[in-house]
Design a protein around this motif. Structure first.
Motif, PDB file in Angstrom:
ATOM      1  N   LYS A   1     -10.600  55.847  32.242  1.00 18.37           N
ATOM      2  CA  LYS A   1      -9.203  55.455  32.108  1.00 18.37           C
ATOM      3  C   LYS A   1      -8.626  54.864  33.392  1.00 18.37           C
ATOM      4  O   LYS A   1      -7.931  53.841  33.342  1.00 18.37           O
ATOM      5  CB  LYS A   1      -8.374  56.658  31.650  1.00 18.37           C
ATOM      6  CG  LYS A   1      -6.918  56.315  31.373  1.00 18.37           C
ATOM      7  CD  LYS A   1      -6.168  57.519  30.838  1.00 18.37           C
ATOM      8  CE  LYS A   1      -4.703  57.171  30.580  1.00 18.37           C
ATOM      9  NZ  LYS A   1      -3.942  58.350  30.053  1.00 18.37           N
TER      10      LYS A   1
ATOM     11  N   THR B   1      -9.628  51.186  33.782  1.00 15.70           N
ATOM     12  CA  THR B   1      -9.315  50.285  32.678  1.00 15.70           C
ATOM     13  C   THR B   1      -7.949  49.659  32.912  1.00 15.70           C
ATOM     14  O   THR B   1      -6.980  50.354  33.224  1.00 15.70           O
ATOM     15  CB  THR B   1      -9.325  51.040  31.346  1.00 15.70           C
ATOM     16  OG1 THR B   1     -10.622  51.615  31.143  1.00 15.70           O
ATOM     17  CG2 THR B   1      -9.010  50.107  30.191  1.00 15.70           C
ATOM     18  N   SER B   2      -7.887  48.348  32.796  1.00 16.30           N
ATOM     19  CA  SER B   2      -6.637  47.610  32.994  1.00 16.30           C
ATOM     20  C   SER B   2      -6.512  46.571  31.891  1.00 16.30           C
ATOM     21  O   SER B   2      -7.322  46.494  30.968  1.00 16.30           O
ATOM     22  CB  SER B   2      -6.612  46.950  34.381  1.00 16.30           C
ATOM     23  OG  SER B   2      -7.660  46.003  34.492  1.00 16.30           O
ATOM     24  N   THR B   3      -5.475  45.757  31.995  1.00 15.31           N
ATOM     25  CA  THR B   3      -5.269  44.709  30.993  1.00 15.31           C
ATOM     26  C   THR B   3      -6.310  43.603  31.087  1.00 15.31           C
ATOM     27  O   THR B   3      -6.543  42.892  30.116  1.00 15.31           O
ATOM     28  CB  THR B   3      -3.872  44.101  31.173  1.00 15.31           C
ATOM     29  OG1 THR B   3      -3.744  43.618  32.529  1.00 15.31           O
ATOM     30  CG2 THR B   3      -2.790  45.145  30.910  1.00 15.31           C
ATOM     31  N   THR B   4      -6.931  43.447  32.246  1.00 19.59           N
ATOM     32  CA  THR B   4      -7.934  42.400  32.432  1.00 19.59           C
ATOM     33  C   THR B   4      -9.360  42.914  32.431  1.00 19.59           C
ATOM     34  O   THR B   4     -10.298  42.127  32.445  1.00 19.59           O
ATOM     35  CB  THR B   4      -7.681  41.668  33.766  1.00 19.59           C
ATOM     36  OG1 THR B   4      -7.738  42.614  34.840  1.00 19.59           O
ATOM     37  CG2 THR B   4      -6.321  40.989  33.738  1.00 19.59           C
ATOM     38  N   ARG B   5      -9.554  44.220  32.443  1.00 23.05           N
ATOM     39  CA  ARG B   5     -10.899  44.790  32.466  1.00 23.05           C
ATOM     40  C   ARG B   5     -10.926  46.064  31.631  1.00 23.05           C
ATOM     41  O   ARG B   5     -10.125  46.966  31.838  1.00 23.05           O
ATOM     42  CB  ARG B   5     -11.354  45.106  33.891  1.00 23.05           C
ATOM     43  CG  ARG B   5     -12.768  45.689  33.955  1.00 23.05           C
ATOM     44  CD  ARG B   5     -13.212  45.924  35.387  1.00 23.05           C
ATOM     45  NE  ARG B   5     -12.397  46.916  36.071  1.00 23.05           N
ATOM     46  CZ  ARG B   5     -12.485  47.181  37.367  1.00 23.05           C
ATOM     47  NH1 ARG B   5     -13.328  46.500  38.121  1.00 23.05           N
ATOM     48  NH2 ARG B   5     -11.707  48.097  37.925  1.00 23.05           N
ATOM     49  N   LYS B   6     -11.857  46.103  30.701  1.00 26.22           N
ATOM     50  CA  LYS B   6     -12.045  47.278  29.865  1.00 26.22           C
ATOM     51  C   LYS B   6     -13.314  47.998  30.315  1.00 26.22           C
ATOM     52  O   LYS B   6     -14.410  47.484  30.171  1.00 26.22           O
ATOM     53  CB  LYS B   6     -12.155  46.879  28.393  1.00 26.22           C
ATOM     54  CG  LYS B   6     -12.289  48.078  27.467  1.00 26.22           C
ATOM     55  CD  LYS B   6     -12.366  47.650  26.014  1.00 26.22           C
ATOM     56  CE  LYS B   6     -12.500  48.859  25.103  1.00 26.22           C
ATOM     57  NZ  LYS B   6     -12.597  48.446  23.672  1.00 26.22           N
TER      58      LYS B   6
END
Length: 548
Positions: free
Chosen positions: A440, A443-448
């Protein structure tokens, strides 16, 4: 009622894996004449029959085998071949019998585990829930009844295997049991009887000889000169086929060994032992020769030296390797990498896929400048039985298809050639704790971040000796002020004391610290209040002029 806390198993310490103890290389025999192929087939078939006879004699001896019986078998084979061929045959027979004994021991352990599991589940009530460490009861009375019958079959099989083990009896098939059973399923295997017969006879040939240091070019039986000339010492019954001196046959093909050829050439020129094996691939209709030799195990470097420049943690999965680079403090650096492979198809295709994925992993490790790769010390030998996982057929197929042993052996061999150390870590809880503490936050908006990527971080941190969790919780008194809130802070009325710093493009609209006016406005613009006052004054003057 308070629940008891689950006891975690002890984590084994990480260690630097030992390097390989041998080398095996291969080259194709190109340019063979019809006479060459005829001689190779005759020699392979003749020595193969002698190998089958010797294996039967070794199995008859069982546990009564001794050095005297070994020497007696060798003396019987010498007139039919040669002293060196007889030594190679008896040694291969002994190795094959020992391999069968190890397989028998593994089969015995598997049967014992299956009997224990079924007996435990039968002792529980139907539909009794299980735990992660022990399965529960069966789902229905019908399944319970079928498992009682399976338990009886396993116990009978276990009794038979134990009796064979104690008597020294092994089940060995020269050529492979799988190919033998294919004879009864030719339609499913898409083979005709002549095609199967060719494969069967080819697999039972014997064309391999161990090396001997001090002899010319390291091997007197199958000799390959530094310039690639291949010659074979013919057995006594086939000595009339010789085309060279001393009963030897020289092939028209030349070999060069593109991979590690210089290392092989240096060893041959120094007359050091090199073992050779000539074999025929029926599917490709090609002849190959393998050269192999042993060397002292490479001494591992200290753990501190291997981790001096960080480490790359690798999580092994059924279809890919998830890797992430960590710095010396255990923090992930850069982006995670994934090296995929396809394990469907033939064995050669699967092996090529594994080698290609490992090659890309090692090349990336060299570009990163790290000197160590951390992998899990996986072993699913006791984790893929049907009795342990029950109806989870897809899960059993998943863990059975993971090439853990082959991948680890390949990685150690290839990494030793590139100078990268392999660190083996305990696989306990790496996926669970990695997902809990790292998935978690990364995890960001550009990298899962996937669960496998998080597991690679956990593996790398365990190799470095760091805890897997991101940080240790400080004492309660240090989480906030012991004696209340701090006073040496900015006043709550101070502007911008907690808000984030805005971009440079928006700073032109910020009020000046001293004047309170906005910066960056045009010089011609005036405040609205000034314009209103000027307008009011103009109206007053006009009215005065009219009164005059």
């Amino acid at each position: 009622m308070t629940e008891t806390k689950k006891q975690l198993r002890q984590i084994a310490p990480s260690f630097v894996a030992l390097g390989p103890s041998g080398v095996s290389i291969r080259d194709r025999l190109k340019g063979l004449t019809i006479e060459d192929e005829k001689v190779l087939r005759l020699v392979g078939a003749h020595l193969g029959s002698l190998a089958s006879r010797d294996l039967k004699a070794r199995c008859v001896d069982g546990l009564e085998h001794s050095t005297e019986s070994w020497a007696s078998r060798k003396r019987e084979l010498t007139p039919l071949s040669s002293s060196r061929w007889a030594g190679a045959l008896t040694k291969a027979t002994h190795d094959q019998w020992a391999l069968a004994r190890r397989g028998q021991a593994a089969h015995l352990q598997s049967l014992e585990a299956g009997v224990r599991t079924i007996a435990h589940r039968l002792s529980l009530p139907i539909r009794e829930k299980g735990s992660k460490r022990a399965p529960g009861g069966y789902r229905s009375k019908s399944e319970w009844f079928q498992k009682t019958r399976r338990l009886a079959r396993l116990e009978d099989r276990l009794t038979e295997v134990r009796a064979d083990r104690e008597a020294g009896v092994v089940r060995v098939v020269r050529g492979g049991r799988k190919l033998l059973n294919t004879r009864h399923n030719l339609v499913a295997a898409q083979l005709t009887e002549p095609q199967w017969r060719e494969r069967w006879e080819t697999s039972r040939w014997f064309l391999s000889a161990d090396g001997e240091s001090g002899k010319r070019y390291g091997n007197e039986t199958i000799r390959i000169t530094p310039d690639g000339e291949v010659s074979i010492k013919l057995p006594a019954p086939l000595a009339e086929l010789a085309n060279a001196k001393h009963g030897r046959y020289t092939l028209a093909a030349r070999v060069s060994f593109p991979h590690r050829g210089q290392e092989w050439a240096d060893r041959v020129e120094a007359n050091r032992a090199v073992a050779y094996r000539i074999h025929y691939n029926v599917q490709r209709q090609r002849w190959y020769v393998d050269a192999s030799w042993t060397h002292p195990v490479t001494r591992t470097i200290p753990m501190e030296t291997a981790l001096a420049d960080g480490v790359i943690g690798v999580d092994t999965n059924a279809d890919h390797l998830a890797a992430w680079r960590l710095d010396t403090h255990g923090n992930p650096v850069g982006q995670p990498r994934r090296f995929s492979y396809d394990l469907s198809g033939t064995a050669d295709h699967r092996d090529a896929q594994v080698r290609h994925a490992l090659t890309r992993l090692l090349n990336w490790a060299k570009t990163c400048g790290v000197a160590a790769i951390a992998v899990e010390d996986l072993d699913f030998a006791a984790e893929k039985t049907r009795e342990k996982h029950g109806r989870k057929r897809r899960f059993r197929q998943l863990i059975s298809g993971m090439p853990t042993g082959k991948l680890r052996a390949r990685l150690i061999s290839m990494a030793d050639h590139t100078g990268i150390a392999i660190i083996a870590v305990d696989p306990a809880y790496t996926s669970m704790w990695g997902a809990q503490h790292w998935q978690k936050p990364l995890t960001s908006t550009t990298r899962k971040t996937s669960r496998h990527d998080a597991a690679s971080i956990a593996i790398g941190r365990r190799a470095q000796g760091h805890p897997i969790r991101r940080r240790t919780t400080p004492p309660r008194a240090h989480q906030s002020d012991v004696h209340g809130h701090r006073t040496a802070q900015a006043d709550r009325r101070a502007l911008g004391r907690e808000e984030t710093r805005r971009p440079v493009t928006d700073r032109g609209q910020e009020p000046h610290a001293r004047t309170g006016r906005q910066q960056g406005t045009r010089a011609t613009s005036a405040p609205k209040t000034v314009r209103d006052a000027r307008s009011d004054r103009q109206c007053v003057q006009d009215s005065l002029l009219l009164t005059d």
